[in-house]
Write a protein that holds these residues in place. Structure first.
Motif, PDB file in Angstrom:
ATOM      1  N   VAL A  19     -26.672  11.407 -37.756  1.00  0.00           N
ATOM      2  CA  VAL A  19     -27.570  11.455 -38.505  1.00  0.00           C
ATOM      3  C   VAL A  19     -29.029  11.452 -38.435  1.00  0.00           C
ATOM      4  O   VAL A  19     -29.375  10.886 -37.048  1.00  0.00           O
ATOM      5  CB  VAL A  19     -27.902   9.515 -39.281  1.00  0.00           C
ATOM      6  CG1 VAL A  19     -28.951   9.937 -40.425  1.00  0.00           C
ATOM      7  CG2 VAL A  19     -26.425   9.907 -39.609  1.00  0.00           C
ATOM      8  N   ILE A  32     -26.741  16.701 -46.641  1.00  0.00           N
ATOM      9  CA  ILE A  32     -25.367  16.477 -45.916  1.00  0.00           C
ATOM     10  C   ILE A  32     -24.215  17.896 -46.131  1.00  0.00           C
ATOM     11  O   ILE A  32     -24.354  18.616 -47.186  1.00  0.00           O
ATOM     12  CB  ILE A  32     -24.719  15.121 -46.990  1.00  0.00           C
ATOM     13  CG1 ILE A  32     -25.492  14.574 -47.265  1.00  0.00           C
ATOM     14  CG2 ILE A  32     -22.957  15.026 -46.556  1.00  0.00           C
ATOM     15  CD1 ILE A  32     -24.762  12.931 -48.113  1.00  0.00           C
ATOM     16  N   VAL A  48     -24.219   6.825 -48.222  1.00  0.00           N
ATOM     17  CA  VAL A  48     -26.057   7.720 -47.902  1.00  0.00           C
ATOM     18  C   VAL A  48     -26.428   6.498 -48.141  1.00  0.00           C
ATOM     19  O   VAL A  48     -27.764   6.397 -48.046  1.00  0.00           O
ATOM     20  CB  VAL A  48     -25.593   9.013 -46.877  1.00  0.00           C
ATOM     21  CG1 VAL A  48     -27.616   8.961 -47.686  1.00  0.00           C
ATOM     22  CG2 VAL A  48     -24.412   9.264 -46.041  1.00  0.00           C
ATOM     23  N   VAL A  64     -27.746  14.729 -42.075  1.00  0.00           N
ATOM     24  CA  VAL A  64     -26.713  14.015 -41.649  1.00  0.00           C
ATOM     25  C   VAL A  64     -25.363  15.405 -41.925  1.00  0.00           C
ATOM     26  O   VAL A  64     -25.189  16.132 -42.596  1.00  0.00           O
ATOM     27  CB  VAL A  64     -25.612  13.123 -42.798  1.00  0.00           C
ATOM     28  CG1 VAL A  64     -24.305  12.611 -42.767  1.00  0.00           C
ATOM     29  CG2 VAL A  64     -26.277  12.242 -43.357  1.00  0.00           C
ATOM     30  N   MET A  78     -25.807   5.239 -40.132  1.00  0.00           N
ATOM     31  CA  MET A  78     -26.769   5.508 -40.714  1.00  0.00           C
ATOM     32  C   MET A  78     -28.159   4.022 -40.664  1.00  0.00           C
ATOM     33  O   MET A  78     -29.817   4.205 -40.319  1.00  0.00           O
ATOM     34  CB  MET A  78     -26.911   5.313 -42.444  1.00  0.00           C
ATOM     35  CG  MET A  78     -26.287   6.162 -42.865  1.00  0.00           C
ATOM     36  SD  MET A  78     -27.768   7.830 -43.105  1.00  0.00           S
ATOM     37  CE  MET A  78     -28.434   7.418 -44.414  1.00  0.00           C
TER      38      MET A  78
END
Length: 97
Positions: A19, A32, A48, A64, A78
């Motif tokens: 992350v 992502i 997320v 991510v 996260m």
């Protein structure tokens, strides 16, 4: 809460993720990338977003890079990246699951 500096958490090992957070003045920008996005992309996105909401993050760029991590790993990475990127001096342990 606002991301004030670039920070990173995690690895690119199998069953993990990285992350990356950095400042962004245009609100929240979430990207992502996942090897299993077709199967689990919706769930990854939900974890997320749930974590961002728990920490009241409204500004920052979040990237991510997933390698098949479980929800608990996504949440932990996260949290670590957010705490590093916001330079939070006080940790509200109730927000961490």
């Amino acid at each position: 809460m606002k991301i004030v500096k670039a920070a990173i958490a995690g690895t690119l090992e199998s069953s993990d993720l990285i992350v990356k957070v950095s400042p962004c003045e245009d609100g929240l920008d979430v990207t992502i990338n996942s090897e299993v996005y077709k199967q689990f992309g919706e769930q990854i996105g939900a974890v997320v977003c749930e974590t961002l909401r728990a920490f009241s993050v409204t500004q920052g760029q979040i990237i991510v890079e997933d390698k098949g991590a479980l929800d608990c790993v996504i949440r932990a990475r996260m949290q670590a990246a957010i705490l590093r990127g916001t330079e939070s001096q006080h940790i509200d342990w109730g927000k961490l699951k």
